[in-house]
Design a protein around this motif. Structure first.
Motif: not given
Length: 343
Positions: A88-95
């Motif tokens: 759930e961290v990865a998509p926030l950073l990707a965005a």
């Protein structure tokens, strides 16, 4: 063998965020879910189509999200966890425009030691070198790092020994670089009790017990290290698949025995360990974090603040957040990564 593991994961899990950006997947609603506090196991998001690359003595499995030309963030898990601590961290950073790399450490998931003759070594310097080798293989000169547990120790070591490869760092529980000599000192009884599994692993009974019961053993650790985290069975099973790695038990046992001086490291890493044994300071920009309900052994922030000589901040995370902070408080962790990159 890798394909078999990936197929099993595909059957167990739903949609993917690995390898391409959040917006390309049309998962913009996920970012909103995080901002309002997603519950453990509430979503079917997953890493899928994991990539593999030879790096040093390993073939490393890793998930990737975000634009290829974005600033790189490398996120490292601990024991007994895996890459899904960051799902759930990865998509926030990707965005936010970051290229996010989330590797399985040696002994986890689809990461494999290339040669049967290579020692199943879990000492701290070796795990850090694995990540340096991964960066070299991916042609990444410099990255922002984040980690907890073994992952925090690893990012600490990279920042201390290879600061030219580390732009900034987020470290849960602060400064975790250790030494065999320092670990000889006895702790107060209550603190020793918290390390019960370390003493268990020091015995052959413990090694056999962990091998036979790693699923239930690790679930127990999840509960005790995060007593207020109400994860569901699906959330645990998603990560438990990574513990079937053929080298998992050997590396975990060696890691804890090495810490106590009960197992030898490899001599080619002696110089690195001597440098680490001096407790080197860390000059790169750093944010340390701690959950208010961390049930695992951890130092107080005041005990390590002076180890960080560059721009530094500490953040306490409330709401019953335990040891697996990135998975329990993904927005707080992602915010820290974005903020430390601006230091």
């Amino acid at each position: 063998m890798t394909e078999q593991i990936n197929n099993r994961r595909r059957r167990l899990l739903g949609t993917t965020v690995a390898g391409i950006s959040l917006m390309e997947l049309g998962l913009s609603g996920l970012a909103h879910a995080q901002s309002t506090g997603a519950k453990a196991g509430a979503g079917a998001i997953s890493f899928e189509n994991l990539r593999q690359i030879n790096a040093g003595t390993l073939n490393i499995g890793y998930a990737e999200a975000g634009p290829q030309n974005g600033p790189v963030v490398i996120l490292l898990h601990g024991w007994p966890y895996d890459i899904y601590s960051y799902v759930e961290v990865a998509p926030l950073l990707a965005a936010a425009g970051y290229r996010v790399i989330v590797p399985y450490l040696r002994g986890y998931g689809s990461t494999r030691i290339l040669s049967a003759d290579t020692p199943r070594n879990g000492q701290q310097a070796v795990i850090a070198l694995d990540i340096i080798n991964l960066m070299d293989a991916l042609k990444i000169d410099k990255a922002i790092f984040g980690g907890f547990d073994w992952g925090a120790r690893t990012v600490n070591i990279i920042a201390a020994l290879w600061p030219e490869r580390c732009k900034a760092m987020v470290s849960v529980s602060g400064y975790l670089i250790g030494s065999q000599e320092a670990n000889k000192a006895p702790l107060p009884p209550k603190a020793e009790l918290a390390w019960w599994y370390q003493f268990y692993f020091a015995t052959e009974r413990g090694a056999a017990g962990y091998d036979a019961n790693r699923h239930d053993f690790n679930k127990l650790i999840w509960h005790t290290a995060s007593p207020k985290w109400n994860f569901d069975d699906a959330t645990f099973e998603r990560s438990a698949a990574s513990f079937v790695n053929p080298d998992h038990v050997a590396i975990v046992i060696h890691n804890y025995r090495w810490r106590l001086g009960l197992a030898q490291g490899e001599p080619q890493y002696d110089d690195l360990e001597k440098r680490l044994a001096k407790g080197p300071t860390i000059s790169v920009p750093t944010i340390t974090m701690e959950g208010d309900a961390n049930g695992a052994p951890h130092p107080e922030p005041s005990a390590y603040a002076k180890k960080f000589t560059g721009k530094y901040a500490h953040r306490n995370v409330g709401g019953g957040t335990g040891h697996n902070l990135p998975q329990e408080a993904p927005k707080a962790f992602a915010d820290a990564v974005i903020d430390v990159a601006r230091f």
